[in-house]
Design an enzyme around this catalytic site. Structure first.
Site, PDB file in Angstrom:
ATOM      1  N   LYS A 278     -39.360 -35.576   9.648  1.00 34.60           N
ATOM      2  CA  LYS A 278     -40.609 -36.195  10.101  1.00 34.60           C
ATOM      3  C   LYS A 278     -40.342 -37.560  10.735  1.00 34.60           C
ATOM      4  O   LYS A 278     -41.060 -38.519  10.521  1.00 34.60           O
ATOM      5  CB  LYS A 278     -41.586 -36.322   8.928  1.00 34.60           C
ATOM      6  N   CYS A 279     -39.308 -37.623  11.542  1.00 37.09           N
ATOM      7  CA  CYS A 279     -38.841 -38.873  12.143  1.00 37.09           C
ATOM      8  C   CYS A 279     -38.948 -38.779  13.666  1.00 37.09           C
ATOM      9  O   CYS A 279     -38.861 -37.692  14.235  1.00 37.09           O
ATOM     10  CB  CYS A 279     -37.380 -39.082  11.706  1.00 37.09           C
ATOM     11  N   GLY A 280     -39.089 -39.905  14.298  1.00 35.62           N
ATOM     12  CA  GLY A 280     -39.105 -39.925  15.757  1.00 35.62           C
ATOM     13  C   GLY A 280     -37.800 -39.420  16.365  1.00 35.62           C
ATOM     14  O   GLY A 280     -37.772 -38.975  17.510  1.00 35.62           O
TER      15      GLY A 280
END
Length: 171
Positions: free
Chosen positions: A45-47
């Protein structure tokens, strides 16, 4: 002081470490001797999560005989890897077709940090001598002899690492 600290002092080689795979089994790094290895702390759930696509392309191009990527899920950065090991595996396969090994979720900083990460951070510090991992998708490149040859920030794309991997594979 962590109970893992004395163990780290005895571990002077990348190949001396044993980590835990996605099923909870021991994964001795000695089995990677003679291969180029890329170690990456990952999160779903990271850029930077789309880097899974580039990592998989790199793995398909050079691995698994001579090149291995080990992904280590970590939830220490803004809670961006909250899932269980099974959920993480499913996410990686369904969304990015990941075939390289995703290991058991670990901490990369602090008193409970995975001993391998303590070793990697000691071998290659970040900018201005920073030892701690700054964010998800920080990468460590290990040559065929087990030397940590490069540490790359989260901003370094897998595509930009390709020439260095190719160079190390020729050695």
């Amino acid at each position: 002081m962590s109970l893992k600290t004395p163990i780290l002092r005895a571990m002077s080689s990348f190949y001396n470490f044993t980590v835990t795979d996605k099923a909870g089994a021991a994964f001795p790094l000695q089995q990677l001797a003679g291969k180029v290895v890329l170690i990456v702390n990952v999160a779903s759930k990271c850029g930077f999560t789309p880097q899974y696509k580039g990592l998989e392309a790199l793995y398909k191009k050079y691995g698994p005989e001579d090149f291995v990527i080990l992904g280590f899920p970590c939830n220490q950065f803004a809670g961006q890897e909250p899932g269980s090991d099974a959920e993480i595996q499913s996410f990686c396969q369904l969304n990015y077709g990941v075939t390289f090994p995703i290991m058991h979720k670990v901490d990369v900083n602090g008193g409970d940090a995975e001993p391998l990460y303590e070793f990697l951070k000691k071998e290659k510090t970040g900018p201005l001598g920073l030892k701690r991992i700054k964010w998800n998708f920080e990468k460590f490149l290990i040559d065929k002899k087990g030397n940590v040859v490069e540490r790359c920030s989260s901003l370094t794309t897998p595509e930009s690492i390709d020439p260095k991997v190719a160079e190390l594979l020729k050695q």
